[in-house]
Design an enzyme around this catalytic site. Structure first.
Site, PDB file in Angstrom:
ATOM      1  N   ARG A 170       0.837  -1.214   0.000  1.00 51.89           N
ATOM      2  CA  ARG A 170       0.000   0.000   0.000  1.00 51.89           C
ATOM      3  C   ARG A 170       0.869   1.260   0.000  1.00 51.89           C
ATOM      4  O   ARG A 170       0.578   2.248   0.667  1.00 51.89           O
ATOM      5  CB  ARG A 170      -0.948   0.031   1.204  1.00 51.89           C
ATOM      6  CG  ARG A 170      -1.860  -1.155   1.317  1.00 51.89           C
ATOM      7  CD  ARG A 170      -2.835  -1.269   0.151  1.00 51.89           C
ATOM      8  NE  ARG A 170      -3.661  -2.454   0.315  1.00 51.89           N
ATOM      9  CZ  ARG A 170      -3.348  -3.664  -0.163  1.00 51.89           C
ATOM     10  NH1 ARG A 170      -2.237  -3.808  -0.872  1.00 51.89           N
ATOM     11  NH2 ARG A 170      -4.126  -4.700   0.045  1.00 51.89           N
ATOM     12  N   SER A 243     -10.760  -0.308   3.456  1.00 49.45           N
ATOM     13  CA  SER A 243      -9.911  -0.710   4.579  1.00 49.45           C
ATOM     14  C   SER A 243      -9.209   0.523   5.148  1.00 49.45           C
ATOM     15  O   SER A 243      -8.518   1.237   4.431  1.00 49.45           O
ATOM     16  CB  SER A 243      -8.866  -1.732   4.119  1.00 49.45           C
ATOM     17  OG  SER A 243      -9.493  -2.904   3.651  1.00 49.45           O
ATOM     18  N   GLU A 339      -4.378   3.700   6.493  1.00 50.14           N
ATOM     19  CA  GLU A 339      -4.129   3.465   5.064  1.00 50.14           C
ATOM     20  C   GLU A 339      -4.517   4.645   4.182  1.00 50.14           C
ATOM     21  O   GLU A 339      -3.755   5.009   3.280  1.00 50.14           O
ATOM     22  CB  GLU A 339      -4.873   2.206   4.614  1.00 50.14           C
ATOM     23  CG  GLU A 339      -4.586   1.804   3.177  1.00 50.14           C
ATOM     24  CD  GLU A 339      -5.216   0.472   2.831  1.00 50.14           C
ATOM     25  OE1 GLU A 339      -5.795   0.371   1.719  1.00 50.14           O
ATOM     26  OE2 GLU A 339      -5.137  -0.472   3.625  1.00 50.14           O
TER      27      GLU A 339
END
Length: 343
Positions: A170, A243, A339
């Protein structure tokens, strides 16, 4: 600075509908870029670098704090086509403003599999390499060829290969330099000798339930779509950024110590010998699944997803996130990292 004549410019724009979390914020200026030429013209007109800009695609990986933003660039560049092929792969290109999911389904309809495990991920093609999106056993970097991006400070257009993008979990070079680079086009290498990535637990179970032993690319995509629709909220109905925390990666010794106390902890070996832990499991064990603080809460179907039950601000979401991080750190000694981009 005045925008180039062909660029649509709006002032004092409400951004609530332009981020999937539905968080309130306003842009003093919002410019809609319809082409790479628009982006180059904007960069060239800035002269000394100008004001900081938020580059906005689908708004699906974003937490807006609520402070007024001086300049927002809405990337709406469209287009997708096959560039060519070699003995190993089909090479396709998509403009940054294309819907990621629509692009994935288009490649499958054209008979070019390889991205099916990334079906139904919200957002735009241009945002995909910034985040190095991933799901169900596949990361975008594994299918990446190159991209073109414009340096908003200098106006330079540069082509980046995978090494220059510095992809991680990520992560990418672009995420470390927010507001500097505007991605205009991305190219992918889709394997000619395709093999399904269907061993991932959820996909394997979904295919088994459908009595599919040898899935086609479209069947894998359909299975992923069904799983995501069951587990994750539709942002049109319940605001979220998907997420919210990265799955933490710990060293083997810490993982072994955690497993001695929590044998049910899902963990996944990494190439460097470390172990990736399931953040959703950690959060759920702390009792946060379905719990809320005011208008922000954890989704009832997936603890890793924070949601806006209506009227939440960026501060509400970040307050909830901080409580979750504190609880996970206190119980497991594991730090959770946010994130989405927070701005």
């Amino acid at each position: 600075m005045t925008a180039a004549p062909s660029i649509s410019e709006q002032h004092d724009v409400d951004l609530t509908a332009l981020n999937t979390f539905g968080l309130p914020a306003r842009a003093k200026r919002l410019l809609r870029l319809k082409s790479a030429d628009d982006a180059r013209a904007f960069a060239a007109a800035r002269h000394d670098g100008g004001e900081p800009c938020l580059v906005l695609g689908g708004g699906s990986n974003l937490v807006l704090r609520g402070e007024p933003l001086a300049c927002v660039l809405k990337v709406e560049i469209a287009g997708r086509h096959k560039l060519g092929e070699d003995g190993e792969a089909i090479i396709v290109e998509a403009a940054a403003g294309e819907s990621w999911h629509d692009f994935v389904r288009w490649t499958l309809a054209e008979g070019w599999p390889g991205l099916e495990n990334l079906s139904l991920i919200p957002g735009s093609v241009g945002a995909a390499p910034i985040q190095n999106i991933g799901a169900y056993g596949l990361e975008m970097a594994e299918r990446f060829d190159s991209l073109d991006a414009i340096d908003l400070a200098s106006g330079e257009t540069r082509r980046f290969d995978a090494a220059a993008c510095r992809f991680g979990y990520r992560e990418s070079a672009f995420k470390q330099q927010p507001g500097r680079w505007l991605v205009v086009a991305v190219r992918f290498r889709l394997p000619r000798r395709w093999q399904p990535l269907s061993a991932y637990g959820d996909i394997a179970r979904e295919l088994a339930a459908r009595d599919i032993a040898a899935p086609t690319p479209l069947q894998v995509s359909d299975a992923v779509i069904a799983i995501r629709r069951r587990k994750l909220p539709d942002p049109a109905e319940l605001g979220s950024a998907g997420s919210f925390f990265k799955n933490p990666v710990v060293d083997a010794r810490q993982c072994a110590a955690l497993l001695a106390v929590h044998p049910g902890l899902p963990h996944y070996p990494q190439p460097d010998g470390r172990e990736k832990l399931a953040a959703g499991w950690l959060i759920e064990q702390c009792g946060w699944k379905g719990r809320r603080i005011g208008p922000a809460g954890c989704h009832t179907g997936q603890a890793l997803v924070l949601v806006n039950h209506g009227g939440a601000s960026g501060a509400d979401v970040l307050r909830l996130a901080a409580h979750i991080q504190d609880d996970v750190a206190s119980r497991f000694g594991v730090a959770l990292e946010i994130e989405p981009v927070v701005t």
